[in-house]
Design a protein around this motif. Structure first.
Motif, PDB file in Angstrom:
ATOM      1  N   LEU A   1      43.046 -23.625  47.524  1.00  0.00           N
ATOM      2  CA  LEU A   1      43.605 -24.608  46.909  1.00  0.00           C
ATOM      3  C   LEU A   1      44.853 -24.333  45.710  1.00  0.00           C
ATOM      4  O   LEU A   1      44.670 -23.148  45.311  1.00  0.00           O
ATOM      5  CB  LEU A   1      42.598 -25.426  45.928  1.00  0.00           C
ATOM      6  CG  LEU A   1      41.530 -26.125  46.648  1.00  0.00           C
ATOM      7  CD1 LEU A   1      40.369 -26.446  45.813  1.00  0.00           C
ATOM      8  CD2 LEU A   1      41.877 -27.019  47.698  1.00  0.00           C
ATOM      9  N   MET A   2      45.905 -24.969  45.709  1.00  0.00           N
ATOM     10  CA  MET A   2      46.866 -24.795  44.649  1.00  0.00           C
ATOM     11  C   MET A   2      46.596 -26.097  43.575  1.00  0.00           C
ATOM     12  O   MET A   2      46.474 -27.016  43.820  1.00  0.00           O
ATOM     13  CB  MET A   2      48.123 -25.177  45.251  1.00  0.00           C
ATOM     14  CG  MET A   2      49.250 -24.578  44.311  1.00  0.00           C
ATOM     15  SD  MET A   2      51.007 -24.674  45.245  1.00  0.00           S
ATOM     16  CE  MET A   2      50.884 -23.503  46.598  1.00  0.00           C
ATOM     17  N   TRP A   3      46.733 -25.520  42.456  1.00  0.00           N
ATOM     18  CA  TRP A   3      46.510 -26.189  41.240  1.00  0.00           C
ATOM     19  C   TRP A   3      47.720 -26.348  40.277  1.00  0.00           C
ATOM     20  O   TRP A   3      48.369 -25.431  40.274  1.00  0.00           O
ATOM     21  CB  TRP A   3      45.315 -25.842  40.343  1.00  0.00           C
ATOM     22  CG  TRP A   3      43.838 -25.754  41.031  1.00  0.00           C
ATOM     23  CD1 TRP A   3      43.515 -24.852  41.870  1.00  0.00           C
ATOM     24  CD2 TRP A   3      43.098 -26.875  41.208  1.00  0.00           C
ATOM     25  NE1 TRP A   3      42.426 -25.110  42.194  1.00  0.00           N
ATOM     26  CE2 TRP A   3      41.931 -26.498  41.744  1.00  0.00           C
ATOM     27  CE3 TRP A   3      42.991 -28.093  40.465  1.00  0.00           C
ATOM     28  CZ2 TRP A   3      40.903 -27.411  42.084  1.00  0.00           C
ATOM     29  CZ3 TRP A   3      42.069 -28.810  40.686  1.00  0.00           C
ATOM     30  CH2 TRP A   3      40.889 -28.452  41.297  1.00  0.00           C
ATOM     31  N   GLU A   4      47.866 -27.552  39.770  1.00  0.00           N
ATOM     32  CA  GLU A   4      48.844 -27.911  38.576  1.00  0.00           C
ATOM     33  C   GLU A   4      48.452 -27.379  37.477  1.00  0.00           C
ATOM     34  O   GLU A   4      47.175 -27.330  36.942  1.00  0.00           O
ATOM     35  CB  GLU A   4      48.944 -29.340  38.574  1.00  0.00           C
ATOM     36  CG  GLU A   4      49.666 -30.063  37.325  1.00  0.00           C
ATOM     37  CD  GLU A   4      49.108 -31.266  36.760  1.00  0.00           C
ATOM     38  OE1 GLU A   4      48.407 -31.835  37.566  1.00  0.00           O
ATOM     39  OE2 GLU A   4      50.098 -31.827  35.889  1.00  0.00           O
ATOM     40  N   VAL A   5      49.365 -26.709  36.790  1.00  0.00           N
ATOM     41  CA  VAL A   5      49.132 -26.140  35.267  1.00  0.00           C
ATOM     42  C   VAL A   5      49.689 -27.154  34.349  1.00  0.00           C
ATOM     43  O   VAL A   5      50.906 -27.662  34.484  1.00  0.00           O
ATOM     44  CB  VAL A   5      49.774 -24.899  35.172  1.00  0.00           C
ATOM     45  CG1 VAL A   5      49.687 -24.504  33.647  1.00  0.00           C
ATOM     46  CG2 VAL A   5      49.084 -23.735  36.046  1.00  0.00           C
ATOM     47  N   LYS A   6      49.175 -27.786  33.219  1.00  0.00           N
ATOM     48  CA  LYS A   6      49.601 -28.642  32.519  1.00  0.00           C
ATOM     49  C   LYS A   6      50.674 -27.956  31.471  1.00  0.00           C
ATOM     50  O   LYS A   6      50.610 -26.907  31.192  1.00  0.00           O
ATOM     51  CB  LYS A   6      48.270 -29.397  31.710  1.00  0.00           C
ATOM     52  CG  LYS A   6      47.041 -29.836  32.524  1.00  0.00           C
ATOM     53  CD  LYS A   6      47.708 -30.895  33.906  1.00  0.00           C
ATOM     54  CE  LYS A   6      48.076 -32.202  33.084  1.00  0.00           C
ATOM     55  NZ  LYS A   6      48.398 -33.091  34.224  1.00  0.00           N
ATOM     56  N   GLN A   7      51.270 -28.867  30.793  1.00  0.00           N
ATOM     57  CA  GLN A   7      52.326 -28.675  29.968  1.00  0.00           C
ATOM     58  C   GLN A   7      52.125 -28.985  28.496  1.00  0.00           C
ATOM     59  O   GLN A   7      51.144 -29.818  28.176  1.00  0.00           O
ATOM     60  CB  GLN A   7      53.667 -29.317  30.437  1.00  0.00           C
ATOM     61  CG  GLN A   7      54.088 -28.819  31.639  1.00  0.00           C
ATOM     62  CD  GLN A   7      55.379 -29.560  32.243  1.00  0.00           C
ATOM     63  OE1 GLN A   7      55.338 -30.794  32.583  1.00  0.00           O
ATOM     64  NE2 GLN A   7      56.541 -28.838  32.334  1.00  0.00           N
ATOM     65  N   THR A   8      52.764 -28.316  27.671  1.00  0.00           N
ATOM     66  CA  THR A   8      52.647 -28.688  26.098  1.00  0.00           C
ATOM     67  C   THR A   8      53.495 -29.610  25.497  1.00  0.00           C
ATOM     68  O   THR A   8      53.317 -30.047  24.495  1.00  0.00           O
ATOM     69  CB  THR A   8      52.823 -27.210  25.503  1.00  0.00           C
ATOM     70  OG1 THR A   8      54.224 -26.564  25.708  1.00  0.00           O
ATOM     71  CG2 THR A   8      51.812 -26.274  25.867  1.00  0.00           C
ATOM     72  N   GLY A   9      54.632 -30.073  26.311  1.00  0.00           N
ATOM     73  CA  GLY A   9      55.698 -31.010  25.684  1.00  0.00           C
ATOM     74  C   GLY A   9      55.181 -32.360  25.832  1.00  0.00           C
ATOM     75  O   GLY A   9      54.824 -32.734  26.980  1.00  0.00           O
ATOM     76  N   THR A  10      55.193 -33.069  24.576  1.00  0.00           N
ATOM     77  CA  THR A  10      54.570 -34.459  24.604  1.00  0.00           C
ATOM     78  C   THR A  10      55.288 -35.158  25.710  1.00  0.00           C
ATOM     79  O   THR A  10      54.813 -36.425  26.086  1.00  0.00           O
ATOM     80  CB  THR A  10      54.561 -35.226  23.196  1.00  0.00           C
ATOM     81  OG1 THR A  10      55.505 -34.962  22.850  1.00  0.00           O
ATOM     82  CG2 THR A  10      53.348 -34.243  22.436  1.00  0.00           C
ATOM     83  N   GLY A  11      56.452 -34.798  25.644  1.00  0.00           N
ATOM     84  CA  GLY A  11      57.431 -35.902  26.676  1.00  0.00           C
ATOM     85  C   GLY A  11      57.393 -35.685  27.940  1.00  0.00           C
ATOM     86  O   GLY A  11      58.279 -36.174  28.795  1.00  0.00           O
ATOM     87  N   ASP A  12      56.870 -34.468  28.243  1.00  0.00           N
ATOM     88  CA  ASP A  12      56.794 -34.143  29.823  1.00  0.00           C
ATOM     89  C   ASP A  12      55.866 -34.878  30.603  1.00  0.00           C
ATOM     90  O   ASP A  12      54.904 -35.431  30.371  1.00  0.00           O
ATOM     91  CB  ASP A  12      56.218 -32.684  29.789  1.00  0.00           C
ATOM     92  CG  ASP A  12      57.153 -31.489  29.411  1.00  0.00           C
ATOM     93  OD1 ASP A  12      58.271 -31.938  28.996  1.00  0.00           O
ATOM     94  OD2 ASP A  12      56.617 -30.399  28.683  1.00  0.00           O
TER      95      ASP A  12
END
Lengths: 274, 188
Positions: A125-136
């Motif tokens: 499986l390939m997974w999404e890594v979440k981001q830190t910018g609130t507007g992303d």
């Protein structure tokens, strides 16, 4: 760069056809022997991350423990990694075997700190890594209501549109999946919601900390609940879906349970690799 | 797109995977996670190989006995404290084994979760593969961690709905769960 702009050019045609069979809700549709389990496409089973043993009231004991034979830490990938007997393509804590990917899906060294996706070499499986910018688009703390208009797989209840708090998409699971696919995350446009089994596969049950996951590979994981693709099968509970909790509880907790589709939860998308 | 896959699937409509009502989904619009086609029945029928994971499972819970004539599980499943479950399986392995093997284990939580059927409820398991299965809690071999240093629990699954949770693992608790044993096979 899109590596698989056309679903029909993917090498996972068998799995895709199997999914289509399920979408058509045909109980008599057989899956090929090379296809994988049910709606999930995992190549193999991850271990739990528990590479130690326990007794009545203590953790982190050396294995084996007399009178507590054959427990999790005695065998499997985690035990093999602990004993130096596990070959990995990538890296990862205990028996986990991950590779970091950049925004184009290119492999990065395990020391990279700004990766976009993660490939799990055990499950495929390939997974999404979440981001830190609130507007992303993919900010870690965005919340979404559960929504899926596909009547063949939504359990008979589509859920709630745009009920959450997010950016750059409507704030429901369906809209988020579409937005991530339109953006071509890590070079792909076949991202989807994960199953319970799939989220469970990256839970690291051996650690103490904020969240039960390998945070080197999955930074910005919140100690909260993540939606799955799956509706409750209980008659009359079609307005509920399964959620999965990555937090480490204060005392005792459930990691997988059912909640109303109008509830606001986090999302981490997944895709199959050939 | 749908037409293409309808054509792919339609010949198979004539050969249903599920031979019994027991294997069918309670909600046909929830994708099956453990279709019968994922399992190979072994030997006298008392065990099955789950192809996607390579694990072999006992079709009956501990305490029950496989009845090959009726393809069902006779008797009542036993309840165990966590430690007693681990020791019971060790005893089975040390005393002749089961179904020709002596490397059975209590499943870890990922293995146990892999046989939950999420298109079914009460029990959330494929009853064609695992007949006479309980809607109660089953143990995993995985001890759990909690922030309060409450290290007295282990992971379990409620096969009424398939929920994953913790229960007390100390022998002086009232938590006594059911057990379904598993073993590895080569090649996975």
């Amino acid at each position: 760069m899109f590596r698989s702009p056309n679903l029909f050019t993917m090498n996972s045609q068998v799995g895709y056809a199997g999914l289509a069979c399920l979408l058509l809700a045909i109980a008599g549709c057989s899956s090929s022997s090379s296809s994988s389990s049910g709606d999930s496409g995992m190549l193999g089973l991850n271990d739990t991350g528990v590479d130690w043993c326990g007794d009545d009231d203590a953790n982190n004991l050396s294995c084996p423990v007399t009178s507590f034979p054959g427990q999790d830490g005695d065998s499997g990938r985690d035990a093999a990694a602990r004993d130096g007997d596990l070959d990995k393509l990538g890296e990862g804590d205990a028996g986990f075997d991950f590779i970091k990917l950049d925004g184009d899906g290119e492999h990065l060294p395990a020391s990279a700190t700004d990766h976009t996706c993660v490939l799990d070499n055990v499950t495929g499986l390939m997974w999404e890594v979440k981001q830190t910018g609130t507007g992303d688009l993919r900010y870690a703390d965005h919340s979404y209501s559960w929504y899926n208009p596909d009547a063949d797989v939504n359990g008979g209840d589509a859920g709630i549109e745009d009920g959450g708090f997010c950016a750059l998409s409507d704030c429901d699971t369906h809209a988020f999946v579409n937005a991530v696919n339109a953006a071509g995350l890590c070079g792909y446009d076949d991202w989807r919601m994960p199953t319970v089994s799939e989220l469970n596969s990256i839970m690291h049950r051996g650690v103490t900390g904020d969240v039960a996951i390998d945070t080197d590979f999955f930074p910005n994981t919140v100690a909260d609940y993540y939606w799955t693709s799956q509706t409750s099968a209980q008659d009359g509970n079609e307005d509920r879906a399964w959620q999965f909790d990555f937090s480490i509880p204060e005392f005792s907790a459930s990691t997988a349970w059912r909640t109303g589709k109008n509830q606001l939860k986090q999302v981490r998308l997944v895709r199959n690799t050939p | 797109m749908k037409i293409r896959h309808t054509l792919y699937c339609s010949p198979l409509l004539l050969t249903p995977v599920f031979s019994a009502q027991a294997g069918e989904c309670d909600n046909a619009a929830v994708p099956a996670t453990t279709p019968g086609s994922d399992f190979e029945v072994l030997g006298d029928g008392s065990t099955v190989r789950h192809e996607p994971t390579g694990r072999v499972w006992a079709r009956c819970s501990l305490g029950q006995e496989w009845n090959a004539a009726t393809e069902s599980c006779d008797g009542t499943a036993d309840n165990f404290h966590w430690r007693d479950a681990l020791e019971e399986v060790a005893d089975i392995n040390a005393n002749g084994g089961f179904a020709g093997h002596s490397d059975w284990r209590v499943p870890n939580i990922n293995e146990l979760e892999s046989i939950v059927e999420r298109c079914k409820h009460a029990p959330a398991i494929n009853e064609e593969i695992f007949p006479d299965s309980s809607t109660y809690f089953y143990w995993s071999s995985t001890p759990s961690v909690a922030l309060s240093n409450d290290n007295t629990r282990a992971w379990q699954i409620n096969f009424q709905d398939g929920g994953v949770s913790m229960a007390g693992r100390a022998s002086d608790t009232f938590y006594e769960n059911l057990v379904r044993i598993v073993r590895d096979t080569d090649g996975q």
